[in-house]
Design a protein around this motif. Structure first.
Motif, PDB file in Angstrom:
ATOM      1  N   ASP A  65       0.799  -1.231   0.000  1.00 33.10           N
ATOM      2  CA  ASP A  65       0.000   0.000   0.000  1.00 33.10           C
ATOM      3  C   ASP A  65       0.830   1.278   0.000  1.00 33.10           C
ATOM      4  OD1 ASP A  65      -2.503  -1.252  -0.065  1.00 33.10           O
ATOM      5  OD2 ASP A  65      -2.528  -1.512   2.109  1.00 33.10           O
ATOM      6  N   CYS A  66       2.140   1.167  -0.240  1.00 33.91           N
ATOM      7  CA  CYS A  66       2.981   2.365  -0.252  1.00 33.91           C
ATOM      8  C   CYS A  66       2.924   3.114  -1.579  1.00 33.91           C
ATOM      9  CB  CYS A  66       4.435   1.990   0.053  1.00 33.91           C
ATOM     10  SG  CYS A  66       4.685   1.420   1.750  1.00 33.91           S
ATOM     11  N   ASP A  67       2.258   2.546  -2.580  1.00 30.75           N
ATOM     12  CA  ASP A  67       2.225   3.165  -3.907  1.00 30.75           C
ATOM     13  C   ASP A  67       0.901   3.852  -4.210  1.00 30.75           C
ATOM     14  OD1 ASP A  67       0.952   0.705  -3.873  1.00 30.75           O
ATOM     15  OD2 ASP A  67       1.407   0.250  -5.968  1.00 30.75           O
ATOM     16  N   HIS A  68       0.052   4.038  -3.195  1.00 31.44           N
ATOM     17  CA  HIS A  68      -1.223   4.730  -3.408  1.00 31.44           C
ATOM     18  C   HIS A  68      -1.004   6.246  -3.389  1.00 31.44           C
ATOM     19  CE1 HIS A  68      -4.129   1.399  -3.131  1.00 31.44           C
ATOM     20  NE2 HIS A  68      -3.286   0.859  -2.281  1.00 31.44           N
ATOM     21  N   LEU A  87      -1.810  10.050  -2.451  1.00 32.91           N
ATOM     22  CA  LEU A  87      -2.340  10.546  -1.183  1.00 32.91           C
ATOM     23  C   LEU A  87      -3.848  10.763  -1.236  1.00 32.91           C
ATOM     24  CD1 LEU A  87      -1.863  11.580   1.681  1.00 32.91           C
ATOM     25  CD2 LEU A  87      -1.349  13.832   0.715  1.00 32.91           C
ATOM     26  N   ASP A  88      -4.366  11.184  -2.389  1.00 32.61           N
ATOM     27  CA  ASP A  88      -5.791  11.516  -2.466  1.00 32.61           C
ATOM     28  C   ASP A  88      -6.693  10.305  -2.657  1.00 32.61           C
ATOM     29  OD1 ASP A  88      -5.033  10.903  -5.009  1.00 32.61           O
ATOM     30  OD2 ASP A  88      -5.738  12.755  -5.941  1.00 32.61           O
ATOM     31  N   CYS A  89      -6.088   9.103  -2.744  1.00 34.45           N
ATOM     32  CA  CYS A  89      -6.944   7.905  -2.869  1.00 34.45           C
ATOM     33  C   CYS A  89      -6.390   6.743  -2.058  1.00 34.45           C
ATOM     34  CB  CYS A  89      -7.122   7.519  -4.336  1.00 34.45           C
ATOM     35  SG  CYS A  89      -5.613   7.147  -5.229  1.00 34.45           S
ATOM     36  N   LEU A  90      -6.014   7.046  -0.804  1.00 35.68           N
ATOM     37  CA  LEU A  90      -5.578   5.983   0.093  1.00 35.68           C
ATOM     38  C   LEU A  90      -6.769   5.111   0.467  1.00 35.68           C
ATOM     39  CD1 LEU A  90      -3.223   7.896   2.573  1.00 35.68           C
ATOM     40  CD2 LEU A  90      -2.531   6.165   0.916  1.00 35.68           C
ATOM     41  N   PRO A  91      -6.585   3.788   0.530  1.00 35.67           N
ATOM     42  CA  PRO A  91      -7.689   2.901   0.924  1.00 35.67           C
ATOM     43  C   PRO A  91      -8.190   3.241   2.323  1.00 35.67           C
ATOM     44  CG  PRO A  91      -5.863   1.651  -0.007  1.00 35.67           C
ATOM     45  CD  PRO A  91      -5.363   3.041   0.185  1.00 35.67           C
ATOM     46  N   SER A  92      -9.436   2.947   2.570  1.00 40.77           N
ATOM     47  CA  SER A  92     -10.012   3.250   3.878  1.00 40.77           C
ATOM     48  C   SER A  92      -9.454   2.346   4.966  1.00 40.77           C
ATOM     49  CB  SER A  92     -11.539   3.108   3.822  1.00 40.77           C
ATOM     50  OG  SER A  92     -11.904   1.788   3.420  1.00 40.77           O
ATOM     51  N   ARG A  93      -9.071   1.131   4.615  1.00 42.77           N
ATOM     52  CA  ARG A  93      -8.510   0.206   5.599  1.00 42.77           C
ATOM     53  C   ARG A  93      -7.047  -0.057   5.243  1.00 42.77           C
ATOM     54  NH1 ARG A  93     -11.639  -2.748   9.092  1.00 42.77           N
ATOM     55  NH2 ARG A  93     -13.885  -2.451   8.944  1.00 42.77           N
ATOM     56  N   LEU A  94      -6.162   0.441   6.076  1.00 45.19           N
ATOM     57  CA  LEU A  94      -4.736   0.250   5.877  1.00 45.19           C
ATOM     58  C   LEU A  94      -4.138  -0.384   7.121  1.00 45.19           C
ATOM     59  CD1 LEU A  94      -3.852   3.680   4.249  1.00 45.19           C
ATOM     60  CD2 LEU A  94      -3.689   1.463   3.122  1.00 45.19           C
ATOM     61  N   ASP A  95      -3.053  -1.120   6.942  1.00 44.32           N
ATOM     62  CA  ASP A  95      -2.365  -1.729   8.074  1.00 44.32           C
ATOM     63  C   ASP A  95      -1.893  -0.619   9.008  1.00 44.32           C
ATOM     64  OD1 ASP A  95      -0.741  -3.042   9.853  1.00 44.32           O
ATOM     65  OD2 ASP A  95       0.381  -4.156   8.335  1.00 44.32           O
ATOM     66  N   PRO A  96      -2.360  -0.602  10.264  1.00 44.21           N
ATOM     67  CA  PRO A  96      -1.944   0.471  11.184  1.00 44.21           C
ATOM     68  C   PRO A  96      -0.436   0.545  11.366  1.00 44.21           C
ATOM     69  CG  PRO A  96      -3.773  -0.798  12.101  1.00 44.21           C
ATOM     70  CD  PRO A  96      -3.283  -1.546  10.892  1.00 44.21           C
ATOM     71  N   LYS A  97       0.253  -0.574  11.170  1.00 48.99           N
ATOM     72  CA  LYS A  97       1.704  -0.599  11.325  1.00 48.99           C
ATOM     73  C   LYS A  97       2.434  -0.505   9.993  1.00 48.99           C
ATOM     74  CE  LYS A  97       1.930  -3.264  15.632  1.00 48.99           C
ATOM     75  NZ  LYS A  97       2.619  -4.373  16.319  1.00 48.99           N
ATOM     76  N   GLY A  98       1.711  -0.209   8.917  1.00 51.25           N
ATOM     77  CA  GLY A  98       2.308  -0.189   7.591  1.00 51.25           C
ATOM     78  C   GLY A  98       3.217   1.002   7.361  1.00 51.25           C
ATOM     79  N   PHE A  99       4.065   0.892   6.329  1.00 49.38           N
ATOM     80  CA  PHE A  99       5.003   1.962   5.972  1.00 49.38           C
ATOM     81  C   PHE A  99       4.403   2.939   4.969  1.00 49.38           C
ATOM     82  CE2 PHE A  99       7.897  -1.612   7.163  1.00 49.38           C
ATOM     83  CZ  PHE A  99       8.481  -0.995   8.260  1.00 49.38           C
ATOM     84  N   TRP A 100       3.099   2.874   4.724  1.00 52.74           N
ATOM     85  CA  TRP A 100       2.460   3.765   3.773  1.00 52.74           C
ATOM     86  C   TRP A 100       2.517   5.223   4.212  1.00 52.74           C
ATOM     87  CZ3 TRP A 100      -1.428   6.286   6.294  1.00 52.74           C
ATOM     88  CH2 TRP A 100      -1.971   5.649   7.420  1.00 52.74           C
ATOM     89  N   ARG A 101       2.816   5.477   5.484  1.00 51.36           N
ATOM     90  CA  ARG A 101       2.926   6.860   5.969  1.00 51.36           C
ATOM     91  C   ARG A 101       4.179   7.564   5.444  1.00 51.36           C
ATOM     92  NH1 ARG A 101       1.149   3.856  10.351  1.00 51.36           N
ATOM     93  NH2 ARG A 101      -0.804   4.510  11.314  1.00 51.36           N
ATOM     94  N   ILE A 102       5.194   6.801   5.059  1.00 50.69           N
ATOM     95  CA  ILE A 102       6.475   7.395   4.652  1.00 50.69           C
ATOM     96  C   ILE A 102       6.307   8.127   3.325  1.00 50.69           C
ATOM     97  CG2 ILE A 102       8.855   6.881   3.980  1.00 50.69           C
ATOM     98  CD1 ILE A 102       8.727   4.487   5.879  1.00 50.69           C
ATOM     99  N   ASP A 103       6.670   9.384   3.309  1.00 50.10           N
ATOM    100  CA  ASP A 103       6.616  10.223   2.094  1.00 50.10           C
ATOM    101  C   ASP A 103       5.226  10.239   1.460  1.00 50.10           C
ATOM    102  OD1 ASP A 103       9.325  10.675   2.400  1.00 50.10           O
ATOM    103  OD2 ASP A 103       9.916   9.079   1.030  1.00 50.10           O
ATOM    104  N   LYS A 104       4.179  10.034   2.237  1.00 49.75           N
ATOM    105  CA  LYS A 104       2.846   9.935   1.636  1.00 49.75           C
ATOM    106  C   LYS A 104       2.399  11.244   0.997  1.00 49.75           C
ATOM    107  CE  LYS A 104       0.044  10.975   5.756  1.00 49.75           C
ATOM    108  NZ  LYS A 104      -1.030  10.471   6.650  1.00 49.75           N
ATOM    109  N   ASP A 105       3.046  12.374   1.392  1.00 45.50           N
ATOM    110  CA  ASP A 105       2.702  13.657   0.798  1.00 45.50           C
ATOM    111  C   ASP A 105       3.391  13.888  -0.542  1.00 45.50           C
ATOM    112  OD1 ASP A 105       5.134  13.683   2.151  1.00 45.50           O
ATOM    113  OD2 ASP A 105       5.078  15.850   2.452  1.00 45.50           O
ATOM    114  N   LYS A 106       4.235  12.932  -0.969  1.00 43.98           N
ATOM    115  CA  LYS A 106       4.932  13.042  -2.241  1.00 43.98           C
ATOM    116  C   LYS A 106       4.264  12.139  -3.284  1.00 43.98           C
ATOM    117  CE  LYS A 106       9.426  13.752   0.001  1.00 43.98           C
ATOM    118  NZ  LYS A 106      10.803  13.201   0.162  1.00 43.98           N
ATOM    119  N   PRO A 107       4.495  12.421  -4.575  1.00 45.07           N
ATOM    120  CA  PRO A 107       4.019  11.486  -5.599  1.00 45.07           C
ATOM    121  C   PRO A 107       4.652  10.113  -5.369  1.00 45.07           C
ATOM    122  CG  PRO A 107       4.687  13.554  -6.592  1.00 45.07           C
ATOM    123  CD  PRO A 107       5.124  13.620  -5.163  1.00 45.07           C
TER     124      PRO A 107
END
Length: 693
Positions: free
Chosen positions: A534-537, A539-559
């Motif tokens: 889920d790190c390749d989503h 920012l404007d279309c992140l899934p509603s259910r994400l792993d709370p411990k996932g690395f999707w938060r890293i650089d999420k404000d970037k393309p």
């Protein structure tokens, strides 16, 4: 039997006690609170007696709980719980006491063989929930069920190891369904975790139905939908000493863990294939040792000026005050992440001007005489770390500067091991492992010691990982001695050109480090993709259910194409293609990957079409997007200003200056018992020697 027992920790709480006397007590800092205690004792001497009695009450209860199951002070394996005498005399006295007690029970109480309560409370603090769990189990009949809502420590804490061993080996442990209190199910902190557990008395456990990091209470009504079977064999494999359960999310997680542990040794292993790591909980306690390190304003009042290029403050007579490390000051591959400004304000320090800036400083001679001075650089990490932040395990390199107790560290058995170790600890794979194991907000040695590391080998992969770690962490004058220690003075590249200080170069080397670490653990591209799911989503279309411990938060404000996570996945894909191009030879493929581009290694792509790598979730992923040009240059002009000869001469001079002006070390370090390997990687562009480290 079902219930929700108390969750208190049975230990003295000074804020609770003294707030009854001084309502403002909870607002005081540590030193102010200690001073206030002494003031209150002086004004009312009887208060000291009350406080000592309050503390003694908890100590007495802890001793009662510890010895209740073995009141004779002698366990079944004949190990003594307390001493009645020295050596063999003490053992004889314990045996005689046990014999007389047994005789008394038989004569006065009949054949009294029923086991006493509280045999599985373990070491450490007393927790009421563990007392209730054991009490409830004693009250149900054989094959009866106990269902309780308890803190997550039941499956993760070191102090619960005995209870877990009992549940696994002598009971049928059916369920662990763990909630994070994000939705305020209980009126406690949102990050607190608790779980309903179901245990059946008697038999043994083959597998536990588990679910972790749930947030909606309604999930418990359909528990089977979220459950993952956690075999007891895997519990024993992943946590052979503590029997802790890792917070897995799927059967794929167990598959990844099984692969990693099959190719690794435990971090805490002291065997021939281990890293020989020694752990220390920092150098000085921030409360009890505070008199040794006054805050910076006190040093300024004494006429100290600074900081110098090494972060030290120098006194009127050339005395040296060394910065004391706190957790807020460090980050991954960064020993000067933030600098103290005033009060609780800490500001980031840019890589173009890295100088350690601390709140507290210690006299260099005091540090040397303390016996705690580091003989070699150590790998330090933050004690306070949350599993739902961008990163959990945050490690860096420290050399010859003191650290507080919230900056514990590892000392490797060889001077050649600490840099590869640093690269592994800061990798996505190790962070994922730590997130799976860590249930609270403290990253302590009990948790870390059962995490895996690849076995020490004299191979190119770990050597190159160490070289890249030095380029990332050693990008400032403070580490001049570390560069000279590894025979880099013959390097054909200027010293500062090896520093990774620009955003572009740091991102490139971080991505390569993560790929090499993943390869060292032996995981596949499918496994690596699962870790970075889920790190390749966008920012404007992140899934509603994400792993709370996932690395999707890293650089999420970037393309997506500019994120550390996504570029690591791309680099892993490119490495796999390089291995295939070398006939499937993994070692040759890794070496070719690291030495491509005239020894520079893998480069950030000029453009990236995410769909080519099975990544992306919008129309942009179908079109090539610019990467390298957007991220900026690899070097600053000042990095290229010197010739290699000039730069390495300066490096040597700075290393000598740092050594000459630091407090003396009384005794040189003993020769390492472990052979000094791996040597750091050769790179044809950088040196004419066979190895860099």
């Amino acid at each position: 039997m079902i219930g929700n027992p108390p969750w208190e920790t049975l230990q003295p709480v000074s804020k609770e006690f003294f707030s009854n006397i001084d309502p403002l007590y909870r607002t005081y800092g540590k030193q102010e609170a200690l001073a206030k205690q002494q003031e209150l004792f002086a004004n009312k001497p009887s208060l000291r007696t009350e406080w000592e009695g309050y503390v003694a009450g908890f100590k007495g209860f802890a001793n009662w709980m510890k010895f209740l199951a073995n009141p004779s002070g002698f366990k079944a394996d004949e190990t003594s719980l307390f001493s009645l005498g020295n050596g063999q005399a003490g053992i004889s006295l314990h045996r005689e006491w046990a014999r007389r007690r047994t005789k008394f029970n038989r004569e006065k109480l009949g054949d009294w063989t029923a086991p006493l309560l509280y045999r599985y409370q373990g070491e450490g603090k007393a927790y009421t929930y563990k007392l209730f769990l054991e009490l409830c189990q004693s009250l149900v009949q054989a094959n009866g069920y106990v269902g309780m809502i308890v803190p997550s420590g039941v499956y993760s804490d070191n102090g619960s190891s005995d209870l877990r061993a009992h549940y696994l080996k002598e009971c049928r442990w059916h369920w662990i369904f763990s909630f994070e209190n994000r939705e305020k199910i209980f009126d406690i902190h949102r990050s607190f975790k608790f779980c309903p557990i179901v245990v059946q008395k008697g038999g043994s456990t083959a597998s536990i139905q588990t679910a972790f990091m749930r947030h909606n209470l309604a999930d418990w009504d359909q528990a089977e939908r979220f459950a993952v079977a956690y075999p007891r064999a895997q519990v024993e494999k992943f946590s052979p000493f503590s029997l802790s359960l890792l917070e897995i999310r799927s059967t794929r997680d167990i598959e990844i863990l099984d692969t990693i542990y099959s190719n690794s040794v435990l971090l805490g292993s002291q065997g021939p294939d281990g890293w020989g790591i020694k752990y220390a909980q920092g150098d000085f306690n921030m409360t009890s040792d505070s008199k040794l390190f006054p805050p910076l304003p006190k040093w300024k009042e004494k006429g100290y000026t600074g900081p110098d290029k090494f972060g030290r403050w120098i006194g009127p007579n050339e005395e040296v005050a060394l910065p004391l490390y706190q957790g807020v000051m460090i980050h991954q591959f960064d020993s000067a992440y933030k600098g103290w400004v005033s009060g609780t304000r800490w500001d980031p320090i840019p890589w173009s001007s890295k100088v350690v800036s601390a709140k507290f400083y210690m006299d260099g001679e005091t540090y040397a005489l303390s016996g705690k001075m580091h003989q070699l650089p150590v790998v330090a990490f933050r004690d306070i770390a949350r599993t739902t932040d961008q990163r959990t395990l945050i490690a860096t390199l420290l050399s010859n500067y003191p650290a507080g107790n919230k900056v514990p560290y590892f000392a490797a058995s060889s001077e050649h091991h600490h840099l590869p170790l640093l690269g592994l600890l800061n990798s996505f794979v190790f962070d994922w492992l730590e997130r799976s194991r860590q249930a609270a907000a403290s990253c302590n040695y009990f948790i870390l010691s059962e995490n895996p590391l690849p076995a020490i080998k004299d191979n190119f992969l770990l050597a190159h990982l160490g070289f890249l770690s030095l380029r990332l962490v050693g990008a400032c004058e403070q580490f001049a001695a570390e560069w000279t220690r590894h025979s880099l003075s013959l390097c054909a590249t200027a010293w500062r050109q090896l520093w990774a200080v620009t955003d572009s170069e740091r991102l490139r080397l971080r991505s390569v480090c993560d790929v090499l670490a993943a390869q060292s653990f032996g995981i596949s591209s499918i496994h690596f993709a699962r870790i970075l799911v889920d790190c390749d989503h966008p920012l404007d279309c992140l899934p509603s259910r994400l792993d709370p411990k996932g690395f999707w938060r890293i650089d999420k404000d970037k393309p997506p194409e500019l994120r550390h996570t996504v570029l690591s996945l791309v680099a892993f894909h490119d490495l796999q293609k390089m291995i295939e191009a070398n006939g499937g030879d993994r070692e040759k493929g890794i070496e070719a990957f690291c030495n491509q581009n005239n020894g520079e290694g893998w480069m950030l792509p000029e453009t990236l079409r995410l769909a080519d790598y099975g990544l992306g979730h919008d129309d942009r992923a179908l079109e090539p997007q610019p990467v390298a040009s957007v991220l900026g240059p690899r070097f600053y002009d000042w990095q290229l200003a010197q010739t290699p000869e000039e730069s390495w001469a300066e490096c040597k001079r700075l290393a000598e200056e740092l050594t000459a002006t630091s407090a003396p070390v009384a005794t040189p370090p003993a020769a390492p018992t472990t052979p000094p390997r791996p040597a750091l990687a050769r790179a044809s562009r950088h040196t004419n020697q066979e190895s860099l480290f």
